[in-house]
Write a protein that holds these residues in place. Structure first.
Motif, PDB file in Angstrom:
ATOM      1  N   THR A   5       0.817  -1.254   0.021  1.00  0.00           N
ATOM      2  CA  THR A   5      -0.218  -0.121   0.125  1.00  0.00           C
ATOM      3  C   THR A   5       0.816   1.130   0.048  1.00  0.00           C
ATOM      4  O   THR A   5       0.504   2.273  -0.669  1.00  0.00           O
ATOM      5  N   ILE A   6       1.879   1.239   0.910  1.00  0.00           N
ATOM      6  CA  ILE A   6       3.003   2.458   0.943  1.00  0.00           C
ATOM      7  C   ILE A   6       3.487   2.625  -0.599  1.00  0.00           C
ATOM      8  O   ILE A   6       3.372   3.769  -1.107  1.00  0.00           O
ATOM      9  N   ILE A   7       3.904   1.496  -1.008  1.00  0.00           N
ATOM     10  CA  ILE A   7       4.511   1.760  -2.683  1.00  0.00           C
ATOM     11  C   ILE A   7       3.359   2.275  -3.492  1.00  0.00           C
ATOM     12  O   ILE A   7       3.975   3.162  -4.084  1.00  0.00           O
ATOM     13  N   GLY A   8       2.469   1.854  -3.522  1.00  0.00           N
ATOM     14  CA  GLY A   8       1.131   2.152  -4.536  1.00  0.00           C
ATOM     15  C   GLY A   8       0.885   3.430  -4.127  1.00  0.00           C
ATOM     16  O   GLY A   8       0.926   4.306  -5.119  1.00  0.00           O
ATOM     17  N   TRP A   9       0.937   4.003  -2.811  1.00  0.00           N
ATOM     18  CA  TRP A   9       0.523   5.279  -2.520  1.00  0.00           C
ATOM     19  C   TRP A   9       1.620   6.181  -3.100  1.00  0.00           C
ATOM     20  O   TRP A   9       1.377   7.414  -3.789  1.00  0.00           O
ATOM     21  N   ASN A  10       3.047   5.975  -2.864  1.00  0.00           N
ATOM     22  CA  ASN A  10       4.116   6.879  -3.122  1.00  0.00           C
ATOM     23  C   ASN A  10       4.351   6.842  -4.982  1.00  0.00           C
ATOM     24  O   ASN A  10       4.583   7.893  -5.246  1.00  0.00           O
ATOM     25  N   ARG A  38      -2.366  -1.805 -10.878  1.00  0.00           N
ATOM     26  CA  ARG A  38      -2.362  -2.997  -9.879  1.00  0.00           C
ATOM     27  C   ARG A  38      -1.403  -2.372  -8.727  1.00  0.00           C
ATOM     28  O   ARG A  38      -1.704  -2.507  -7.348  1.00  0.00           O
ATOM     29  N   VAL A  39      -0.100  -2.148  -8.990  1.00  0.00           N
ATOM     30  CA  VAL A  39       0.902  -1.580  -8.074  1.00  0.00           C
ATOM     31  C   VAL A  39       0.060  -0.599  -7.465  1.00  0.00           C
ATOM     32  O   VAL A  39       0.403  -0.573  -6.144  1.00  0.00           O
ATOM     33  N   GLU A  40      -0.289   0.469  -8.034  1.00  0.00           N
ATOM     34  CA  GLU A  40      -0.663   1.738  -7.467  1.00  0.00           C
ATOM     35  C   GLU A  40      -1.789   1.214  -6.233  1.00  0.00           C
ATOM     36  O   GLU A  40      -2.033   2.077  -5.213  1.00  0.00           O
ATOM     37  N   ARG A  41      -2.909   0.404  -6.602  1.00  0.00           N
ATOM     38  CA  ARG A  41      -3.762  -0.022  -5.806  1.00  0.00           C
ATOM     39  C   ARG A  41      -3.402  -1.070  -4.634  1.00  0.00           C
ATOM     40  O   ARG A  41      -4.045  -1.487  -3.660  1.00  0.00           O
ATOM     41  N   GLY A  42      -2.038  -1.368  -4.674  1.00  0.00           N
ATOM     42  CA  GLY A  42      -1.335  -2.273  -3.617  1.00  0.00           C
ATOM     43  C   GLY A  42      -1.860  -3.612  -3.872  1.00  0.00           C
ATOM     44  O   GLY A  42      -1.917  -4.647  -3.096  1.00  0.00           O
ATOM     45  N   LYS A  43      -1.926  -4.178  -4.850  1.00  0.00           N
ATOM     46  CA  LYS A  43      -2.363  -5.486  -5.434  1.00  0.00           C
ATOM     47  C   LYS A  43      -1.336  -6.351  -5.975  1.00  0.00           C
ATOM     48  O   LYS A  43      -1.461  -7.674  -6.215  1.00  0.00           O
ATOM     49  N   GLU A  44      -0.263  -5.913  -6.143  1.00  0.00           N
ATOM     50  CA  GLU A  44       1.040  -6.580  -6.545  1.00  0.00           C
ATOM     51  C   GLU A  44       2.085  -6.586  -5.532  1.00  0.00           C
ATOM     52  O   GLU A  44       2.396  -5.732  -5.016  1.00  0.00           O
ATOM     53  N   ASN A  45       2.777  -7.689  -5.644  1.00  0.00           N
ATOM     54  CA  ASN A  45       4.253  -7.803  -5.130  1.00  0.00           C
ATOM     55  C   ASN A  45       5.183  -7.589  -5.863  1.00  0.00           C
ATOM     56  O   ASN A  45       5.299  -8.178  -7.042  1.00  0.00           O
ATOM     57  N   VAL A  46       5.528  -6.320  -5.962  1.00  0.00           N
ATOM     58  CA  VAL A  46       6.588  -5.773  -7.022  1.00  0.00           C
ATOM     59  C   VAL A  46       8.012  -6.346  -6.631  1.00  0.00           C
ATOM     60  O   VAL A  46       8.569  -6.434  -5.631  1.00  0.00           O
ATOM     61  N   PHE A  66       9.252   3.832  -0.561  1.00  0.00           N
ATOM     62  CA  PHE A  66       9.159   3.222   0.568  1.00  0.00           C
ATOM     63  C   PHE A  66       8.757   4.072   1.812  1.00  0.00           C
ATOM     64  O   PHE A  66       8.474   3.769   2.805  1.00  0.00           O
ATOM     65  N   ALA A  67       8.684   5.596   1.604  1.00  0.00           N
ATOM     66  CA  ALA A  67       8.593   6.678   2.474  1.00  0.00           C
ATOM     67  C   ALA A  67       7.096   6.521   3.028  1.00  0.00           C
ATOM     68  O   ALA A  67       6.362   6.346   2.553  1.00  0.00           O
ATOM     69  N   GLU A  68       6.909   6.254   4.520  1.00  0.00           N
ATOM     70  CA  GLU A  68       5.750   6.425   4.846  1.00  0.00           C
ATOM     71  C   GLU A  68       4.878   7.705   4.848  1.00  0.00           C
ATOM     72  O   GLU A  68       5.474   8.720   5.039  1.00  0.00           O
ATOM     73  N   PRO A  69       3.691   7.425   4.191  1.00  0.00           N
ATOM     74  CA  PRO A  69       2.940   8.773   3.986  1.00  0.00           C
ATOM     75  C   PRO A  69       2.469   9.358   5.378  1.00  0.00           C
ATOM     76  O   PRO A  69       2.262   8.556   6.377  1.00  0.00           O
ATOM     77  N   ASP A  70       2.265  10.696   5.394  1.00  0.00           N
ATOM     78  CA  ASP A  70       1.582  11.320   6.507  1.00  0.00           C
ATOM     79  C   ASP A  70       0.037  10.887   6.786  1.00  0.00           C
ATOM     80  O   ASP A  70      -0.615  10.540   5.996  1.00  0.00           O
ATOM     81  N   ARG A  74      -4.319  12.840   2.327  1.00  0.00           N
ATOM     82  CA  ARG A  74      -5.425  12.260   1.657  1.00  0.00           C
ATOM     83  C   ARG A  74      -4.678  11.392   0.474  1.00  0.00           C
ATOM     84  O   ARG A  74      -3.637  11.622  -0.051  1.00  0.00           O
ATOM     85  N   TYR A  75      -5.612  10.367  -0.166  1.00  0.00           N
ATOM     86  CA  TYR A  75      -4.976   9.676  -1.322  1.00  0.00           C
ATOM     87  C   TYR A  75      -4.904  10.604  -2.379  1.00  0.00           C
ATOM     88  O   TYR A  75      -5.484  11.408  -2.697  1.00  0.00           O
ATOM     89  N   PRO A  76      -3.472  10.283  -3.080  1.00  0.00           N
ATOM     90  CA  PRO A  76      -3.251  11.247  -4.351  1.00  0.00           C
ATOM     91  C   PRO A  76      -4.518  11.327  -5.326  1.00  0.00           C
ATOM     92  O   PRO A  76      -4.804  10.129  -5.852  1.00  0.00           O
TER      93      PRO A  76
END
Length: 87
Positions: A5-10, A38-46, A66-70, A74-76
Motif C-alpha cells: 500500500t505504501i509503495i502504491g501510494w508513493n 495494480r501496483v498503485e492499488r497495492g494489489k501486486e508484489n513488486v 518506501f517512505a511512510e506517508p503522513d 489524503r490519497y493522491p
C-alpha cells in the motif's frame, strides 16, 4: 499500512506530481500499464527490478517509494482525464 500500500501510494503521488499517465509511466519503464494500476492499488508484489525501473522513470531513489506517508494526508488525486492541450 502495509508495504504494498505504501509503495502504491508513493508511486501514484510521484506519478501525478510529474503529470505522467499510467500508460506513459509503464511505457517508459517497459512494463504493462495494467500492472502499474495494480501496483498503485497495492494489489501486486513488486520485484526490485520493477521498483528500480519505476524509480528511474520518476527520477527518484528507490527508497522514495518506501517512505511512510503522513497519516493525515489524503490519497493522491488522479490526473485530469483526456489529452493534454498542445502547446
Amino acid at each position: 499500512m502495509d508495504a504494498r500500500t505504501i509503495i502504491g501510494w508513493n508511486l501514484r503521488k510521484l506519478r501525478v506530481e510529474r503529470e505522467l499517465s499510467q500508460e506513459r509511466l509503464a511505457l517508459e519503464a517497459k512494463i504493462d500499464r495494467a500492472y502499474v494500476g495494480r501496483v498503485e492499488r497495492g494489489k501486486e508484489n513488486v520485484t526490485v527490478a520493477t521498483l528500480e525501473a519505476l524509480a528511474g522513470v520518476l527520477s527518484v531513489p528507490v527508497a522514495a517509494l518506501f517512505a511512510e506517508p503522513d497519516p493525515r494526508s489524503r490519497y493522491p488525486a488522479p490526473l485530469r482525464s483526456g489529452r493534454k492541450p498542445r502547446l
